[in-house]
Design a protein around this motif. Structure first.
Motif, PDB file in Angstrom:
ATOM      1  N   LYS A 186       1.061  -0.883  -0.355  1.00 52.34           N
ATOM      2  CA  LYS A 186      -0.134   0.195   0.610  1.00 52.34           C
ATOM      3  C   LYS A 186       1.144   1.353   0.161  1.00 52.34           C
ATOM      4  O   LYS A 186       2.150   1.691   0.060  1.00 52.34           O
ATOM      5  CB  LYS A 186      -0.650  -0.495   1.086  1.00 52.34           C
ATOM      6  CG  LYS A 186      -1.665  -1.254   1.562  1.00 52.34           C
ATOM      7  CD  LYS A 186      -3.082  -1.638   1.895  1.00 52.34           C
ATOM      8  CE  LYS A 186      -3.369  -2.083   2.290  1.00 52.34           C
ATOM      9  NZ  LYS A 186      -3.684  -2.747   3.714  1.00 52.34           N
ATOM     10  N   ARG A 190       4.526   1.534   0.675  1.00 55.00           N
ATOM     11  CA  ARG A 190       5.636   1.177  -0.454  1.00 55.00           C
ATOM     12  C   ARG A 190       6.057   2.739   0.059  1.00 55.00           C
ATOM     13  O   ARG A 190       8.093   2.554  -1.016  1.00 55.00           O
ATOM     14  CB  ARG A 190       4.557   2.124  -1.889  1.00 55.00           C
ATOM     15  CG  ARG A 190       5.223   0.997  -3.314  1.00 55.00           C
ATOM     16  CD  ARG A 190       4.514   1.243  -4.196  1.00 55.00           C
ATOM     17  NE  ARG A 190       3.731   2.737  -4.569  1.00 55.00           N
ATOM     18  CZ  ARG A 190       2.465   2.667  -4.277  1.00 55.00           C
ATOM     19  NH1 ARG A 190       1.465   1.302  -3.876  1.00 55.00           N
ATOM     20  NH2 ARG A 190       1.603   3.627  -4.465  1.00 55.00           N
ATOM     21  N   ASN A 265      -8.815   3.906  -5.152  1.00 52.65           N
ATOM     22  CA  ASN A 265      -7.182   3.726  -4.271  1.00 52.65           C
ATOM     23  C   ASN A 265      -6.198   2.493  -5.964  1.00 52.65           C
ATOM     24  O   ASN A 265      -5.067   2.741  -5.395  1.00 52.65           O
ATOM     25  CB  ASN A 265      -6.944   2.006  -3.369  1.00 52.65           C
ATOM     26  CG  ASN A 265      -7.490   2.689  -1.870  1.00 52.65           C
ATOM     27  OD1 ASN A 265      -6.830   3.694  -1.767  1.00 52.65           O
ATOM     28  ND2 ASN A 265      -8.590   1.792  -1.717  1.00 52.65           N
ATOM     29  N   TRP A 267      -6.752  -0.607  -6.743  1.00 53.35           N
ATOM     30  CA  TRP A 267      -5.889  -1.370  -6.520  1.00 53.35           C
ATOM     31  C   TRP A 267      -6.855  -2.220  -7.605  1.00 53.35           C
ATOM     32  O   TRP A 267      -8.242  -2.336  -7.128  1.00 53.35           O
ATOM     33  CB  TRP A 267      -5.281  -0.792  -5.939  1.00 53.35           C
ATOM     34  CG  TRP A 267      -6.312  -1.630  -4.094  1.00 53.35           C
ATOM     35  CD1 TRP A 267      -6.911  -1.697  -4.333  1.00 53.35           C
ATOM     36  CD2 TRP A 267      -5.378  -1.248  -3.056  1.00 53.35           C
ATOM     37  NE1 TRP A 267      -7.621  -1.867  -2.495  1.00 53.35           N
ATOM     38  CE2 TRP A 267      -6.802  -1.064  -1.884  1.00 53.35           C
ATOM     39  CE3 TRP A 267      -4.676   0.324  -2.968  1.00 53.35           C
ATOM     40  CZ2 TRP A 267      -7.048  -0.374  -1.108  1.00 53.35           C
ATOM     41  CZ3 TRP A 267      -4.597   0.150  -2.119  1.00 53.35           C
ATOM     42  CH2 TRP A 267      -4.815   0.239  -0.443  1.00 53.35           C
ATOM     43  N   GLU A 269      -8.323  -5.412  -5.455  1.00 50.16           N
ATOM     44  CA  GLU A 269      -8.171  -6.209  -4.394  1.00 50.16           C
ATOM     45  C   GLU A 269      -8.402  -7.663  -4.241  1.00 50.16           C
ATOM     46  O   GLU A 269     -10.646  -8.380  -4.686  1.00 50.16           O
ATOM     47  CB  GLU A 269      -9.504  -5.276  -3.680  1.00 50.16           C
ATOM     48  CG  GLU A 269      -9.299  -5.785  -1.846  1.00 50.16           C
ATOM     49  CD  GLU A 269     -10.411  -4.661  -1.258  1.00 50.16           C
ATOM     50  OE1 GLU A 269      -9.800  -3.496  -1.383  1.00 50.16           O
ATOM     51  OE2 GLU A 269     -11.335  -4.873  -0.421  1.00 50.16           O
ATOM     52  N   VAL A 301      -4.314  -6.763  -2.408  1.00 54.77           N
ATOM     53  CA  VAL A 301      -3.596  -5.566  -3.098  1.00 54.77           C
ATOM     54  C   VAL A 301      -2.922  -5.817  -4.017  1.00 54.77           C
ATOM     55  O   VAL A 301      -1.136  -6.038  -3.647  1.00 54.77           O
ATOM     56  CB  VAL A 301      -3.951  -4.333  -2.463  1.00 54.77           C
ATOM     57  CG1 VAL A 301      -5.047  -4.374  -1.379  1.00 54.77           C
ATOM     58  CG2 VAL A 301      -2.849  -3.877  -1.868  1.00 54.77           C
ATOM     59  N   CYS A 303      -1.494  -2.973  -6.536  1.00 53.14           N
ATOM     60  CA  CYS A 303      -2.054  -1.465  -7.097  1.00 53.14           C
ATOM     61  C   CYS A 303      -1.112  -1.107  -8.766  1.00 53.14           C
ATOM     62  O   CYS A 303      -0.098  -1.964  -8.471  1.00 53.14           O
ATOM     63  CB  CYS A 303      -0.937  -0.120  -6.189  1.00 53.14           C
ATOM     64  SG  CYS A 303      -1.430  -0.494  -4.817  1.00 53.14           S
TER      65      CYS A 303
END
Length: 340
Positions: A186, A190, A265, A267, A269, A301, A303
């Motif tokens: 996340k 990151r 977000n 991403w 999931e 997740v 991204c």
């Protein structure tokens, strides 16, 4: 996250190495078990329920993920390999590296394209594969030492969330973090990871980073919800891991797999959705975990990025984007960033 957990015994650094291979071991016996207990206690006993993707990757999970990479819907592995085939020589030349460090090395299949390019350019002196599974890494390191007899192979058994500071120094290093694994972190995780990695680099060292790009939502959904159900089996595998390692009594088939794209977000999931109200006993924790019908357990997740975002995050970590390559369809990107 494309990571494995090692349930085997760790060995003392510097023991039982094949000729031309050094192995440093920083994962102690029982580390994975203790980490899983702590995370299960936190992640399953509080809402919303969540586990790290690292627990998906026991031996069976790793095989299932390998199967996923060959599915027609799952494009990232093919697209990244396409970029490496086209630009490995450019990576070797622009990085100027004599040492290649690969995080989450696995079999180093794709990395051989970079090793070959560095070797052909007369640059390659050392390869540092970094992975959490000791037995797997030792076998891979011995094979690489045979394939590239003129170089030193210095393997490191560690978890990149804990042991980045243990990467061996010296030479001009190129750190390869491929497969889009960075997307399993996340944003705050990151940023911390990139800062820590960058802090251990010297000016002139580089980072080769693989990132999956934002694209058509139907293609993203299909890549993580394949028609053959392999990803669903892979996702449910975490429940089998919990059953085996923590004496739990999950019924994997009582959970439905779903991996939607979260627009807010940016991403994918990965979710396990309880098909009914149910109660699960986790013996090693002496805890009972209740799931309501329709309640989700998030397991991963992934991204998705655009160039501007990648460049900004690298810059914030003290790394300057030197090159950006995509496949012909613009699905996936490799970025080369250099330490200031």
């Amino acid at each position: 996250m494309r990571m494995r957990t090692d349930q085997g015994e760790a060995q003392v650094p510097g023991t039982h190495e094949a000729p031309g291979v050094r192995v440093d071991v920083y994962v102690k016996p029982g580390d994975a078990q203790r980490a899983l207990r702590a995370e299960a206690l936190q992640g399953l006993c509080h809402a919303p329920k969540e586990l790290s993707p690292k627990w998906l990757y026991d031996e069976r999970g790793s095989q299932l993920f390998d199967d996923i990479t060959r599915l027609p819907e799952y494009y990232p592995t093919r697209r990244e390999r396409e970029i490496l085939h086209a630009h490995a020589d450019d990576i070797a030349r622009l990085s100027g590296a004599d040492t290649l460090v690969e995080l989450g090395s696995g079999t180093s299949e794709k990395t051989r394209l970079i090793l070959d390019a560095m070797d052909a350019a007369g640059q390659l002196k050392r390869f540092v594969p970094f992975d959490v599974s000791e037995a797997f890494l030792r076998k891979a390191a011995e094979g690489l030492a045979r394939e590239y007899p003129g170089i030193a192979v210095h393997a490191v058994v560690g978890d990149f969330e804990q042991h980045l500071g243990r990467l061996p120094g010296g030479g001009r290093r190129l750190i390869a973090f491929l497969g889009g694994t960075i997307g399993n972190l996340k944003p705050a995780q990151r940023a911390l990871f990139l800062r820590e990695l960058s802090s251990g680099l010297r000016p002139g060292d580089g980072l080769l980073l693989g990132t999956d790009l934002i694209k058509d939502r139907e293609r993203l959904f299909a890549a993580y919800n394949d028609s053959a159900g392999v990803t669903a089996d892979f996702n449910r595998n975490v429940l089998r891991v919990l059953n085996r390692e923590l004496n739990a009594d999950f019924d994997p088939e009582a959970f439905e797999h779903l991996a939607p794209f979260d627009e807010h977000n940016a991403w994918i999931e990965m979710r396990l959705i309880s098909r009914k109200a149910q109660s699960v006993w986790i013996g090693d924790l002496e805890k009972r975990v209740d799931f309501a019908a329709g309640e989700c357990l998030r397991t991963e997740v992934s991204c998705k990025f655009c160039r501007e975002q990648v460049q900004e995050e690298l810059r914030d970590a003290g790394l300057d984007l030197a090159a950006w390559w995509t496949d012909a369809d613009g699905d996936f990107a490799l970025s080369l960033a250099m330490k200031r």
